[in-house]
Design an enzyme around this catalytic site. Structure first.
Site, PDB file in Angstrom:
ATOM      1  N   LYS A  53      29.586  31.994  40.754  1.00  0.00           N
ATOM      2  CA  LYS A  53      29.258  31.227  41.966  1.00  0.00           C
ATOM      3  C   LYS A  53      27.877  30.593  41.830  1.00  0.00           C
ATOM      4  O   LYS A  53      27.676  29.435  42.205  1.00  0.00           O
ATOM      5  CB  LYS A  53      29.327  32.142  43.199  1.00  0.00           C
ATOM      6  CG  LYS A  53      30.766  32.489  43.579  1.00  0.00           C
ATOM      7  CD  LYS A  53      30.909  33.671  44.519  1.00  0.00           C
ATOM      8  CE  LYS A  53      32.386  34.013  44.700  1.00  0.00           C
ATOM      9  NZ  LYS A  53      32.654  35.218  45.462  1.00  0.00           N
ATOM     10  N   GLN A  97      29.730  39.275  49.177  1.00  0.00           N
ATOM     11  CA  GLN A  97      30.747  39.588  48.171  1.00  0.00           C
ATOM     12  C   GLN A  97      31.495  40.871  48.540  1.00  0.00           C
ATOM     13  O   GLN A  97      30.892  41.882  48.882  1.00  0.00           O
ATOM     14  CB  GLN A  97      30.074  39.729  46.783  1.00  0.00           C
ATOM     15  CG  GLN A  97      31.036  39.915  45.634  1.00  0.00           C
ATOM     16  CD  GLN A  97      31.953  38.715  45.417  1.00  0.00           C
ATOM     17  OE1 GLN A  97      31.566  37.577  45.639  1.00  0.00           O
ATOM     18  NE2 GLN A  97      33.168  38.965  44.983  1.00  0.00           N
ATOM     19  N   ASP A 120      33.381  31.515  53.357  1.00  0.00           N
ATOM     20  CA  ASP A 120      34.565  32.250  52.894  1.00  0.00           C
ATOM     21  C   ASP A 120      35.752  31.996  53.818  1.00  0.00           C
ATOM     22  O   ASP A 120      36.900  32.264  53.448  1.00  0.00           O
ATOM     23  CB  ASP A 120      34.274  33.761  52.925  1.00  0.00           C
ATOM     24  CG  ASP A 120      34.040  34.343  51.550  1.00  0.00           C
ATOM     25  OD1 ASP A 120      34.592  33.812  50.577  1.00  0.00           O
ATOM     26  OD2 ASP A 120      33.298  35.346  51.465  1.00  0.00           O
TER      27      ASP A 120
HETATM   28  N1  GUN Z   1      36.041  39.339  46.490  1.00  0.00           N
HETATM   29  C1  GUN Z   1      37.175  38.885  45.903  1.00  0.00           C
HETATM   30  N2  GUN Z   1      37.478  37.646  46.350  1.00  0.00           N
HETATM   31  C2  GUN Z   1      36.513  37.319  47.238  1.00  0.00           C
HETATM   32  C3  GUN Z   1      36.280  36.167  48.033  1.00  0.00           C
HETATM   33  O1  GUN Z   1      37.015  35.169  48.031  1.00  0.00           O
HETATM   34  N3  GUN Z   1      35.168  36.210  48.821  1.00  0.00           N
HETATM   35  C4  GUN Z   1      34.348  37.285  48.866  1.00  0.00           C
HETATM   36  N4  GUN Z   1      33.292  37.241  49.695  1.00  0.00           N
HETATM   37  N5  GUN Z   1      34.549  38.377  48.145  1.00  0.00           N
HETATM   38  C5  GUN Z   1      35.623  38.385  47.331  1.00  0.00           C
END
Ligand code: GUN
Length: 294
Positions: A53, A97, A120
């Protein structure tokens, strides 16, 4: 039939090029789109996602900061961090996350993120808007699946999409996105899950099968009809001593067998994965554009 391989890497690169132009335009107006990522603990998969990211943000000219907190951070401290980011005008997007350590209430943390900065698309306000088909940040993985389908010439409109998996991150929001009466959606949706007696019975009727179950080879060739499109959302680590890290990544579908039957299929890695990060970048750029009145 041998399936066409749908490259998420290529489609993601195409979208990231478009985003570079939008970031440039924002910067010309004095706005630098900025994303804050909160990582609690050091789960290896999470660390690798967060790194992707940060790298993706940098590549399109966005600002990104990762706030790393130790695994034993108190819930109150995580909420305080989110609150600070909510109030900081520099940040347009906030992502916590997941998964969070067990002592932290995930829903409480998600609900604390300002819906305008929830890149998200997990906040209940945005989940509700997505279901109603109102403009809002859409969850990155299902939005990436929709874009992959459209941009690979497999528009889901009028098709029967069988989604295997009912998670809040993939299955449920994907159903909400693809059922809307909109361009690039308007599909008939079936959701299969652990309570479904015979997933193959439903999957065999699909024009498009989406596997998001979290288990290697959960979808086998006998569960897919000739000519179907297969989207593999799974990311599973399986032991592989020939690899430096001791494992390799596989999806949820039996790729080698299904590619002889499907008309198109996504690989793992290089399918849905790169799209997820790209949709996060898109949501952040859109949040910055909204704030700048573009
Ligand atoms: N963990 C696995 N996929 C995701 C996601 O799309 N967003 C977040 N914040 N955590 C994750």
């Amino acid at each position: 039939m041998t399936a066409k391989i749908i490259s998420g890497t290529e489609v993601a690169a195409e979208i990231r090029e478009e985003l570079k132009g939008r970031v440039k335009r924002l910067k010309e107006k004095g706005v630098t789109p900025a994303l804050a990522v909160v990582l609690v603990g050091e789960d290896p998969a999470s660390v690798s996602y967060v790194t992707a990211k940060a790298k993706g943000s940098e590549e399109i000219g966005m600002h990104e900061e990762t706030i790393r907190l130790p695994a034993d951070t108190a819930e109150e401290e995580v909420l305080k961090t989110v609150d600070k980011l909510n109030k900081d005008p520099k940040f347009h997007g906030i992502l916590v996350q997941l998964p969070l350590p067990k002592h932290i209430n995930t829903e409480k943390v998600i609900n604390y993120i300002s819906p305008e900065k929830d890149v998200d698309g997990f906040h209940p306000v945005n989940v509700g808007k997505a279901l109603r088909g109102e403009p809002c940040p859409l969850p990155c993985t299902p939005h990436g699946v929709q874009q992959l389908l459209i941009r690979s010439g497999n528009d889901p409109s009028g098709k029967h999409v069988v989604i295997c998996g009912r998670s809040n991150i993939v299955g449920k929001p994907l159903a909400a996105i693809l059922m809307q009466k909109k361009k690039g959606a308007n599909a008939t949706i079936t959701i299969c899950h652990t309570g479904t007696k015979d997933i193959g019975y439903f999957a065999r009727q699909a024009d498009i099968v989406v596997a998001a179950m979290g288990a290697p080879k959960a979808i086998t060739a006998d569960m897919v009809r000739e000519g179907a499109v297969v989207i593999d959302v799974g990311v599973n680590r399986v032991e592989d001593k020939t690899k430096e890290k001791g494992f390799r990544l596989v999806g949820d579908v039996d790729f080698d067998a299904i590619k002889e039957k499907a008309s198109a299929i996504t690989p793992v890695p290089g399918g849905v994965g790169p799209m997820t990060v790209t949709m996060l970048l898109l949501n952040t750029v859109e949040a910055a554009e909204r704030k700048a009145g573009i």
